[in-house]
Design a protein around this motif. Structure first.
Motif, PDB file in Angstrom:
ATOM      1  N   PHE A 195     -12.813 -10.603   6.767  1.00 17.74           N
ATOM      2  CA  PHE A 195     -13.783  -9.855   5.835  1.00 17.74           C
ATOM      3  C   PHE A 195     -15.151  -9.698   6.524  1.00 17.74           C
ATOM      4  CE2 PHE A 195     -16.620  -8.972   2.458  1.00 17.74           C
ATOM      5  CZ  PHE A 195     -15.947  -8.699   1.373  1.00 17.74           C
TER       6      PHE A 195
ATOM      7  N   VAL B  15      -7.950 -12.145  -7.613  1.00 16.38           N
ATOM      8  CA  VAL B  15      -9.451 -12.092  -7.565  1.00 16.38           C
ATOM      9  C   VAL B  15     -10.069 -10.958  -7.454  1.00 16.38           C
ATOM     10  CG1 VAL B  15     -10.991 -13.200  -5.991  1.00 16.38           C
ATOM     11  CG2 VAL B  15      -9.039 -14.280  -6.354  1.00 16.38           C
TER      12      VAL B  15
ATOM     13  N   VAL C  61     -18.686  -9.045  -2.430  1.00 12.46           N
ATOM     14  CA  VAL C  61     -19.398  -9.812  -1.316  1.00 12.46           C
ATOM     15  C   VAL C  61     -19.609 -11.132  -1.571  1.00 12.46           C
ATOM     16  CG1 VAL C  61     -21.456  -9.731   0.338  1.00 12.46           C
ATOM     17  CG2 VAL C  61     -20.231  -7.505  -0.564  1.00 12.46           C
ATOM     18  N   ALA C  62     -20.153 -11.393  -2.699  1.00  8.77           N
ATOM     19  CA  ALA C  62     -20.567 -12.908  -3.191  1.00  8.77           C
ATOM     20  C   ALA C  62     -19.173 -13.956  -3.206  1.00  8.77           C
ATOM     21  CB  ALA C  62     -21.132 -12.981  -4.356  1.00  8.77           C
ATOM     22  N   ARG C  63     -18.064 -13.008  -3.299  1.00  6.14           N
ATOM     23  CA  ARG C  63     -16.627 -13.761  -3.130  1.00  6.14           C
ATOM     24  C   ARG C  63     -15.629 -13.556  -2.153  1.00  6.14           C
ATOM     25  NH1 ARG C  63     -13.575 -14.132  -8.423  1.00  6.14           N
ATOM     26  NH2 ARG C  63     -13.233 -16.080  -7.769  1.00  6.14           N
ATOM     27  N   SER C  64     -16.293 -13.177  -0.933  1.00  6.51           N
ATOM     28  CA  SER C  64     -15.621 -12.662   0.348  1.00  6.51           C
ATOM     29  C   SER C  64     -14.786 -13.856   0.662  1.00  6.51           C
ATOM     30  CB  SER C  64     -16.526 -12.029   1.194  1.00  6.51           C
ATOM     31  OG  SER C  64     -17.575 -12.781   1.478  1.00  6.51           O
ATOM     32  N   ALA C  65     -15.353 -15.029   0.531  1.00  3.58           N
ATOM     33  CA  ALA C  65     -14.471 -16.072   1.273  1.00  3.58           C
ATOM     34  C   ALA C  65     -13.140 -16.177   0.563  1.00  3.58           C
ATOM     35  CB  ALA C  65     -15.458 -17.520   1.245  1.00  3.58           C
ATOM     36  N   SER C  66     -13.310 -16.199  -0.912  1.00  4.37           N
ATOM     37  CA  SER C  66     -12.162 -16.341  -1.773  1.00  4.37           C
ATOM     38  C   SER C  66     -11.180 -15.284  -1.327  1.00  4.37           C
ATOM     39  CB  SER C  66     -12.476 -16.606  -3.346  1.00  4.37           C
ATOM     40  OG  SER C  66     -13.250 -17.710  -3.437  1.00  4.37           O
TER      41      SER C  66
ATOM     42  N   MET D 276     -10.726 -13.540   1.158  1.00  2.00           N
ATOM     43  CA  MET D 276     -10.302 -13.875   2.220  1.00  2.00           C
ATOM     44  C   MET D 276      -8.959 -14.531   2.260  1.00  2.00           C
ATOM     45  SD  MET D 276     -11.416 -14.447   6.174  1.00  2.00           S
ATOM     46  CE  MET D 276     -11.685 -16.228   5.840  1.00  2.00           C
ATOM     47  N   GLY D 277      -9.558 -15.856   1.735  1.00  4.46           N
ATOM     48  CA  GLY D 277      -8.537 -16.818   1.412  1.00  4.46           C
ATOM     49  C   GLY D 277      -7.413 -16.488   0.585  1.00  4.46           C
ATOM     50  N   GLU D 278      -7.344 -15.625  -0.424  1.00  2.00           N
ATOM     51  CA  GLU D 278      -6.276 -15.033  -1.028  1.00  2.00           C
ATOM     52  C   GLU D 278      -5.267 -14.100  -0.350  1.00  2.00           C
ATOM     53  OE1 GLU D 278      -7.448 -11.902  -3.967  1.00  2.00           O
ATOM     54  OE2 GLU D 278      -6.188 -12.886  -5.712  1.00  2.00           O
TER      55      GLU D 278
END
Lengths: 184, 179
Positions: A144, A54, A87-92, A94-96
């Motif tokens: 994150f 990611v 930052v816009a993909r921070s949830a992913s 963290m999930g990764e």
């Protein structure tokens, strides 16, 4: 007369033996990384790279802290992901991080992790696995915030003898992001 | 003659019973919400309030329908002004779902592979007060929090209905349809 020095030596040895585990845990605040973290001893700090699918092939700079005490390896990786695209993909991201931690071995526990409370709460995930090839037990926290991914890992090596060491949960839970005031 | 009619009636009854569950699943493309989602029919669309400590208060779009005692809900919360907290907002969503009952399963969920992968969390709980079993997926992408829930009510009779996992997994954020 000979008894006194021996007693003194024994006491000194006892203090030295007992002292480090209890007394050396201390908080280190890293203003440049926005985190305060407890360590059982002074960690080394090195510059590295954090590279995942990611994040992308280029990778991002990371600060890596590590110290080994009594057959437990304590490590914190702080990946710099402050660019808006990350930052816009921070949830992913963290999930990764959680997924990678789960993949490291046989899952034992997986739970919500939270640093601070209320509206400023930082929610993450805490994962515990038995590492492949009997390499020990690892607890990983992924969080994150502030444009950074914080990966906190404590690995209990088989030689330690106590895979569920309480030092591990102490390490993965002893951090704060509110560093503009004293710790309470 | 009577036998034929009965057989015909039985066939219609069997067909009628099995048809909705298998044939009515439809993919809906919501361009304004940035998601393609399967539902076992046409969901109702409404605006609701999403309010939590970390996310704050936001107007969310809720798409919902019920069939055969399973409630299907997709909630999309626009939080583009909270991108810096989006990982925590997703974590908070997971925590609240865990808190609804007795945890049964908790695993990584991923929509699309590779560099464009959207990672989230999928969990299952037995709801408090024997209100059924709920599977919830929380994902955050494109500035939106997506909460996908399938609640199997006790009246359904099969708590591990495969329709629940079908619902929580049948979605895409790839609006161009590239696979």
């Amino acid at each position: 007369m000979r008894l006194v020095p021996m007693t003194l030596a024994a006491m000194t040895a006892l203090i030295l033996a007992c002292g480090p585990a209890a007394a050396q845990w201390h908080e280190v605040v890293y203003p440049d990384l926005g985190v305060g973290k407890e360590w059982p001893a002074e960690p080394t700090r090195t510059k590295g790279e954090y590279k995942t699918e990611v994040v992308g092939k280029e990778g991002v700079p990371a600060d890596i802290f590590q110290v080994e005490v009594d057959m437990i390896v304590y490590k914190m990786t702080v990946a710099d992901l402050q660019k808006l695209e990350f930052v816009a993909r921070s949830a992913s991201l963290m999930g990764e991080c959680v997924f990678d931690a789960e993949e490291a071995g046989t899952p034992l526990a997986n739970m919500t992790n939270r640093v601070e409370g209320g509206i400023n709460a930082v929610y993450g995930r805490l994962v515990s696995v038995d590492l492949a090839d009997n390499k020990g037990r690892r607890q990983t926290a992924c969080l994150f915030t502030k444009g950074r991914l914080y990966i906190i890992e404590a690995t209990v090596l088989p030689e330690h003898g106590q895979p569920n060491s309480s030092q591990v949960i102490r390490f993965t839970n002893s951090l704060r992001f509110a560093i503009d005031h004293d710790y309470h | 003659m009577r036998l034929v009619a009965m057989a015909f009636a039985s066939a219609v009854a069997v067909f009628g019973m099995s048809l909705p569950a298998s044939a009515a699943w439809v993919e809906h493309k919501y361009d304004d919400l940035g998601v393609v989602k399967e539902f076992p029919g046409e969901p109702k669309r409404e605006i609701v309030e999403y309010k939590t400590p970390v996310a704050g208060t936001a107007k969310a779009t809720r798409l919902s329908m019920s069939e055969d005692n399973i409630d299907y809900v997709l909630t999309v919360v626009p939080l583009k002004d909270k991108l810096d907290a989006s990982a925590s907002i997703m974590g908070e969503c997971v925590f609240m779902a865990e808190d609804e009952g007795e945890p049964l399963a908790n695993m990584t969920t991923r929509i699309e592979p590779g560099a464009k992968a959207v990672y989230g969390r999928l969990l299952s709980v037995d709801l408090a007060d024997k209100k059924g079993r709920r599977q919830t997926a929380c994902l955050f992408t494109k500035g939106n929090l997506y909460i996908v829930q399938a609640t199997v009510r006790p009246e359904h009779g099969q708590m591990n209905s495969p329709l629940a996992i079908r619902f929580t997994n049948s979605m895409s954020f790839n609006m161009e349809g590239e696979h």
